[in-house]
Write an enzyme that holds these catalytic residues in place. Sequence first.
Site, mmCIF file in Angstrom:
data_model
loop_
_atom_site.group_PDB
_atom_site.id
_atom_site.type_symbol
_atom_site.label_atom_id
_atom_site.label_comp_id
_atom_site.label_asym_id
_atom_site.label_seq_id
_atom_site.Cartn_x
_atom_site.Cartn_y
_atom_site.Cartn_z
ATOM 1 N N LYS A 179 0.883 -1.178 0.000
ATOM 2 C CA LYS A 179 0.000 0.000 0.000
ATOM 3 C C LYS A 179 0.915 1.221 0.000
ATOM 4 O O LYS A 179 1.417 1.647 1.032
ATOM 5 C CB LYS A 179 -0.858 -0.036 1.256
ATOM 6 C CG LYS A 179 -2.155 0.719 1.302
ATOM 7 C CD LYS A 179 -2.247 2.077 0.703
ATOM 8 C CE LYS A 179 -2.316 3.152 1.746
ATOM 9 N NZ LYS A 179 -1.932 4.465 1.240
ATOM 10 N N GLY A 232 6.483 5.730 7.954
ATOM 11 C CA GLY A 232 5.628 6.912 7.936
ATOM 12 C C GLY A 232 5.769 7.667 9.240
ATOM 13 O O GLY A 232 6.745 7.490 9.980
ATOM 14 N N GLU A 254 9.085 1.979 10.892
ATOM 15 C CA GLU A 254 10.192 2.928 10.671
ATOM 16 C C GLU A 254 9.559 4.312 10.651
ATOM 17 O O GLU A 254 8.851 4.655 9.712
ATOM 18 C CB GLU A 254 10.898 2.583 9.348
ATOM 19 C CG GLU A 254 12.282 3.165 9.269
ATOM 20 C CD GLU A 254 12.293 4.526 8.610
ATOM 21 O OE1 GLU A 254 12.266 5.541 9.351
ATOM 22 O OE2 GLU A 254 12.324 4.581 7.373
ATOM 23 N N CYS A 288 13.227 11.010 6.876
ATOM 24 C CA CYS A 288 13.087 10.657 8.293
ATOM 25 C C CYS A 288 14.376 10.930 9.053
ATOM 26 O O CYS A 288 14.359 11.164 10.241
ATOM 27 C CB CYS A 288 12.683 9.199 8.409
ATOM 28 S SG CYS A 288 13.683 8.092 7.434
ATOM 29 N N GLU A 389 8.657 16.878 14.724
ATOM 30 C CA GLU A 389 9.189 16.673 13.374
ATOM 31 C C GLU A 389 8.543 17.685 12.418
ATOM 32 O O GLU A 389 7.326 17.840 12.397
ATOM 33 C CB GLU A 389 8.874 15.244 12.919
ATOM 34 C CG GLU A 389 9.582 14.885 11.634
ATOM 35 C CD GLU A 389 9.428 13.412 11.259
ATOM 36 O OE1 GLU A 389 8.354 12.849 11.501
ATOM 37 O OE2 GLU A 389 10.395 12.848 10.718
HETATM 38 O O1 TXE Z 1 2.455 10.048 6.571
HETATM 39 P P1 TXE Z 1 1.604 8.869 7.112
HETATM 40 P P2 TXE Z 1 2.011 11.379 5.888
HETATM 41 C C1 TXE Z 1 6.042 12.042 8.863
HETATM 42 C C2 TXE Z 1 6.256 13.499 8.596
HETATM 43 C C3 TXE Z 1 4.974 13.932 8.005
HETATM 44 C C4 TXE Z 1 3.987 13.053 8.715
HETATM 45 C C5 TXE Z 1 2.721 12.806 7.961
HETATM 46 O O2 TXE Z 1 6.474 14.175 9.804
HETATM 47 O O3 TXE Z 1 4.690 15.273 8.268
HETATM 48 O O4 TXE Z 1 4.650 11.838 8.881
HETATM 49 O O5 TXE Z 1 3.008 12.366 6.636
HETATM 50 C C6 TXE Z 1 -0.639 5.218 5.313
HETATM 51 N N1 TXE Z 1 -3.654 2.803 8.675
HETATM 52 N N2 TXE Z 1 6.615 11.191 7.860
HETATM 53 O O6 TXE Z 1 0.637 11.823 6.204
HETATM 54 O O7 TXE Z 1 0.216 9.292 7.463
HETATM 55 C C7 TXE Z 1 -0.594 6.308 4.264
HETATM 56 O O8 TXE Z 1 -1.639 6.155 3.329
HETATM 57 C C8 TXE Z 1 -2.804 2.302 7.762
HETATM 58 C C9 TXE Z 1 7.780 10.488 8.257
HETATM 59 O O9 TXE Z 1 2.273 11.165 4.483
HETATM 60 O O10 TXE Z 1 2.421 8.257 8.166
HETATM 61 C C10 TXE Z 1 0.796 6.092 3.685
HETATM 62 O O11 TXE Z 1 0.780 5.007 2.778
HETATM 63 N N3 TXE Z 1 -2.079 3.074 6.938
HETATM 64 C C11 TXE Z 1 8.204 9.513 7.299
HETATM 65 C C12 TXE Z 1 1.616 5.722 4.925
HETATM 66 O O12 TXE Z 1 0.664 5.245 5.875
HETATM 67 C C13 TXE Z 1 -2.198 4.406 7.048
HETATM 68 C C14 TXE Z 1 7.812 9.565 5.909
HETATM 69 C C15 TXE Z 1 2.391 6.888 5.520
HETATM 70 O O13 TXE Z 1 1.484 7.917 5.830
HETATM 71 C C16 TXE Z 1 -3.075 4.987 7.984
HETATM 72 C C17 TXE Z 1 6.593 10.301 5.668
HETATM 73 C C18 TXE Z 1 -3.824 4.129 8.823
HETATM 74 N N4 TXE Z 1 -4.672 4.590 9.746
HETATM 75 C C19 TXE Z 1 6.060 11.072 6.632
HETATM 76 N N5 TXE Z 1 -2.988 6.329 7.867
HETATM 77 C C20 TXE Z 1 9.487 8.802 7.514
HETATM 78 N N6 TXE Z 1 9.641 8.083 8.619
HETATM 79 O O14 TXE Z 1 10.336 8.833 6.652
HETATM 80 C C21 TXE Z 1 -2.073 6.584 6.892
HETATM 81 N N7 TXE Z 1 -1.618 5.427 6.381
#
Ligand code: TXE
Length: 496
Positions: A179, A232, A254, A288, A389
């Site tokens: 996904k 994420g 992660e 990240c 962050e």
């Molecule tokens: O990430 P999300 P977003 C951090 C960064 C950013 C914040 C939000 O601070 O501002 O996260 O970013 C899926 N059940 N990072 O909104 O929400 C979503 O569809 C299952 C850090 O983009 O964490 C996507 O595929 N899945 C980071 C994935 O999770 C769910 C990289 C990541 O989305 C879900 C990116 C749920 N309830 C953002 N909700 C890093 N560690 O590198 C969302 N998703």
Amino acid sequence: MLQTLQDYTNLIAGERAGAASGDWIESYNPYLGQPWARIPRCSDADVDRAVAAAQSALKSPDWKGMTPTERGKRMVRLADLISAKSAELGALETRDNGKLIAEMAAQTAYLAEWYRYYGGLCDKIEGRVLPMDKPSKFAFTRREPLGVVACITAWNSPLLLLGWKLAPALAAGNTVVIKPSEHASVSTLDFVSLFEDAGFPPGVVNTVTGYGHEAGAALAAHPGVAKVAFTGGDHTGQKIYEAAAPTLKHVGLELGGKSPNIIFADANLEAAVMGAVSGIFAATGQTCIAGSRLLVQRPVHDEVVGRLIDVAKAARMGDPSLTDTQVGPVTTRPQHQHILNMIEAGKAGGAECLLGGGVPDRTELGDGWFVEPTIFANVSNDMTIARQEVFGPVLSIIPFDDDDEALAIANDTIYGLAAGVWTKDMARAIHMSDELEAGTVWVNTYRAVSFMAPFGGYKRSGIGRESGQEAIDGFLQTKTVWIETEETTANPFIIR
Ligand code: TXE
């Protein structure tokens, strides 16, 4: 002018498919601020189909019966196909997530190595014969795949983050449902076409695109999924952990960070300043491992700040598809707003904004989601800007006096993904790397990753490790087999 949007579809059981509902999500080009493609908006029904396809492939003789050596050969074949297509995949990522082509092309070129490395490990997954303390018993262990693995990935480096999960998951013999982020799914949908050419049976690798709260949540909670491997934000990671709990799934998380990058007065300052820039302004801070807190020892504080401003000011901002651009847009409109809000929080909290601090006033950048490289000085570690962050090109500089103070500030965070140390004193480097609470410590370098090097977080930055040999353990379970070698009938009422 209205552009025709290009449609990309999912791969389920070897067939291309839109969402069962027929709904789509528009995918934006962040440089233009315009939609350019559509991806299926999947929900429970699509997730059920994808998981069923992965479950059926898991038991199929084509996959379960494939020898590990053969599995490894196909992974190496896949790596070769990735190498041949890497420039195209990098360009797709840039178009979809707005990150620099120089960065995305380097990532997609390097990506093949994860599949080569884990391909090589496929037939080195060994059990043991146990040196038994019960003489008539023979016992050995087998290491078996977990089952169906859900790989849920973020938008910042879609294929690289996927490779960190997918390559060890496949090497261990699992099947997978991916996904990708709704903000940048296109490269993943294009990439999965390579699996058929590499000789993977249908259903071994499947995709479901869509929103996190719909497709993502359904996948994370699905009873047919044995493990969720996720990259994420930490709040989403927590939701996934909760969704996985009722069926006791394995999880690999992660998550984010607030990584300290520490410059001592004895460091090679030129290298350290470039390390600080690479830690925060490369990838527009959307990584990240962003070194978002720069700790600088007081005797060199002003010099470091001056040099940093010079480099950051001169960074070329613009079209991410040009190889000489150094700062591109941020990937999503909500992320753009979040970064601007964090900058306001920095100003309101009393940090001194020395550079940037908003949207660049440059008409040539059009409607792209740009934020100026921003430097805050005189930050104290209790300010919001130092604790949360930002995931954008925003650097917080914190002065310190000695090693103990640097360590206390560095470790005073809920996160623990990475840290940088700049010094010529190797005893100090070792001491700092011993004491820093982070899954990765870089000394006199920053933002180096490798397929060989375990990567993951301490504290709220995550659970488990990706890359390196130990990552494959996270996709395996051990079975112990006991065999009685004597013809005896034991007393059934005592333990054997
Ligand atoms: O990430 P999300 P977003 C951090 C960064 C950013 C914040 C939000 O601070 O501002 O996260 O970013 C899926 N059940 N990072 O909104 O929400 C979503 O569809 C299952 C850090 O983009 O964490 C996507 O595929 N899945 C980071 C994935 O999770 C769910 C990289 C990541 O989305 C879900 C990116 C749920 N309830 C953002 N909700 C890093 N560690 O590198 C969302 N998703």
